[in-house]
Design an enzyme around this catalytic site. Structure first.
Site, PDB file in Angstrom:
ATOM      1  N   GLU A 123       8.400   1.278  -2.220  1.00  0.00           N
ATOM      2  CA  GLU A 123       7.662   0.073  -2.636  1.00  0.00           C
ATOM      3  C   GLU A 123       8.546  -0.993  -3.276  1.00  0.00           C
ATOM      4  O   GLU A 123       8.482  -2.167  -2.920  1.00  0.00           O
ATOM      5  CB  GLU A 123       6.549   0.451  -3.625  1.00  0.00           C
ATOM      6  CG  GLU A 123       5.492   1.347  -3.027  1.00  0.00           C
ATOM      7  CD  GLU A 123       4.338   1.597  -3.989  1.00  0.00           C
ATOM      8  OE1 GLU A 123       3.869   0.674  -4.647  1.00  0.00           O
ATOM      9  OE2 GLU A 123       3.898   2.763  -4.082  1.00  0.00           O
ATOM     10  N   HIS A 125       0.856  -1.182   0.000  1.00  0.00           N
ATOM     11  CA  HIS A 125       0.000   0.000   0.000  1.00  0.00           C
ATOM     12  C   HIS A 125       0.897   1.240   0.000  1.00  0.00           C
ATOM     13  O   HIS A 125       1.852   1.311   0.777  1.00  0.00           O
ATOM     14  CB  HIS A 125      -0.929  -0.003   1.215  1.00  0.00           C
ATOM     15  CG  HIS A 125      -1.853   1.170   1.217  1.00  0.00           C
ATOM     16  ND1 HIS A 125      -2.962   1.233   0.384  1.00  0.00           N
ATOM     17  CD2 HIS A 125      -1.805   2.348   1.875  1.00  0.00           C
ATOM     18  CE1 HIS A 125      -3.560   2.401   0.559  1.00  0.00           C
ATOM     19  NE2 HIS A 125      -2.876   3.099   1.454  1.00  0.00           N
TER      20      HIS A 125
HETATM   21  C1  GAR Z   1       1.320   0.928  -6.447  1.00  0.00           C
HETATM   22  O1  GAR Z   1       1.677   2.236  -6.075  1.00  0.00           O
HETATM   23  C2  GAR Z   1       0.656   0.208  -5.292  1.00  0.00           C
HETATM   24  O2  GAR Z   1       1.202   0.555  -4.046  1.00  0.00           O
HETATM   25  C3  GAR Z   1      -0.759   0.734  -5.418  1.00  0.00           C
HETATM   26  O3  GAR Z   1      -1.015   0.697  -6.802  1.00  0.00           O
HETATM   27  C4  GAR Z   1       0.212   0.937  -7.514  1.00  0.00           C
HETATM   28  C5  GAR Z   1       0.406  -0.141  -8.545  1.00  0.00           C
HETATM   29  O4  GAR Z   1       1.507   0.152  -9.376  1.00  0.00           O
HETATM   30  N1  GAR Z   1      -1.671  -0.080  -4.670  1.00  0.00           N
HETATM   31  C6  GAR Z   1      -2.707   0.419  -4.008  1.00  0.00           C
HETATM   32  O5  GAR Z   1      -3.010   1.594  -4.015  1.00  0.00           O
HETATM   33  C7  GAR Z   1      -3.522  -0.616  -3.222  1.00  0.00           C
HETATM   34  N2  GAR Z   1      -4.399   0.026  -2.293  1.00  0.00           N
HETATM   35  P1  GAR Z   1       2.213  -0.976 -10.244  1.00  0.00           P
HETATM   36  O6  GAR Z   1       1.122  -1.681 -11.048  1.00  0.00           O
HETATM   37  O7  GAR Z   1       3.157  -0.216 -11.130  1.00  0.00           O
HETATM   38  O8  GAR Z   1       2.922  -1.928  -9.302  1.00  0.00           O
END
Ligand code: GAR
Length: 208
Positions: free
Chosen positions: A181, A110
């Site tokens: 992340e 998250h």
């Molecule tokens: C990421 O920033 C992840 O933390 C967020 O979506 C993005 C996906 O990016 N997740 C959430 O907000 C879940 N509540 P990605 O497809 O490039 O990994």
């Protein structure tokens, strides 16, 4: 060998960070056995394909009811016989049955320091927009186990990131990904693969 299934909805940069860490050996003794998307156009599926990883797409739009979709999603995931499920930007509500079946074996990334900016309605850029409008100076990311609530499960790892004066939600999102992340998600998977995470009284204990 830990068998991991990664659930995605979009670009898949977190998936890429996991793939790279498995390939470089930063994540020990682990295989990504499948990538499942709810969106057939997710670039994450391309990333999986490039690395020869099996993939599947299960979209709620293709099913008459949520119950039927939930069953199909669970069936698809089970078919990979995973030891760990990783939600890497998966923006669909997880079926309760799946949460029960994979208790303490399903983790989520998250893009905030939980309990700030989390829960219903906080996902993707909305999280960074809310952080900027509140004027916080420190943001970050959290990896946690998935329980019945939204972003309420035991926290595994967190990493803080500083907000800069001229940040936009997009620049902040990118920095949180780069500095937090893409680091803590692979790290958490490695800790899990090495059997170093325990859950006690709703909190994690990490053995160093
Ligand atoms: C990421 O920033 C992840 O933390 C967020 O979506 C993005 C996906 O990016 N997740 C959430 O907000 C879940 N509540 P990605 O497809 O490039 O990994």
């Amino acid at each position: 060998m830990l068998r991991v299934v990664v659930l995605v909805s979009g670009g898949g940069t977190n998936l890429q960070a996991i793939i790279d860490s498995v390939e470089s050996g930063k994540i020990h003794d682990t295989k990504i056995v499948g990538v499942v998307s709810n969106n057939k156009n997710a670039y994450a599926l391309e990333r999986a394909k490039k690395h020869g990883i099996d993939q599947a797409c299960v979209s709620p739009k293709d099913f008459e009811t949520r119950e039927v979709f939930n069953k199909e999603l669970l069936k698809t995931v089970r078919a990979f016989s995973p030891d760990l499920i990783v939600l890497a930007g998966f923006l669909v509500v997880i079926p309760p049955e799946m949460i029960r079946e994979y208790k303490n074996r399903m983790i989520n990334i998250h893009p905030s320091l939980i309990p700030a900016f989390c829960g219903k309605g906080y996902y993707g850029l909305k999280v960074h927009e809310a952080a900027l409008s509140r004027g916080v100076k420190i943001v970050g990311a959290t990896v946690h186990f998935v329980d019945e609530g939204t972003d309420t499960g035991p926290i595994i790892l967190q990493k803080a990131v500083e907000v800069e004066e001229d940040d936009t939600k997009e620049s902040l999102q990118l920095r949180v990904m780069q500095q937090a992340e893409w680091k803590i998600l692979p790290e958490a998977i490695d800790l899990f693969a090495r059997g170093l995470i325990k859950v006690e009284d709703g909190k994690t204990v990490i053995q160093k």
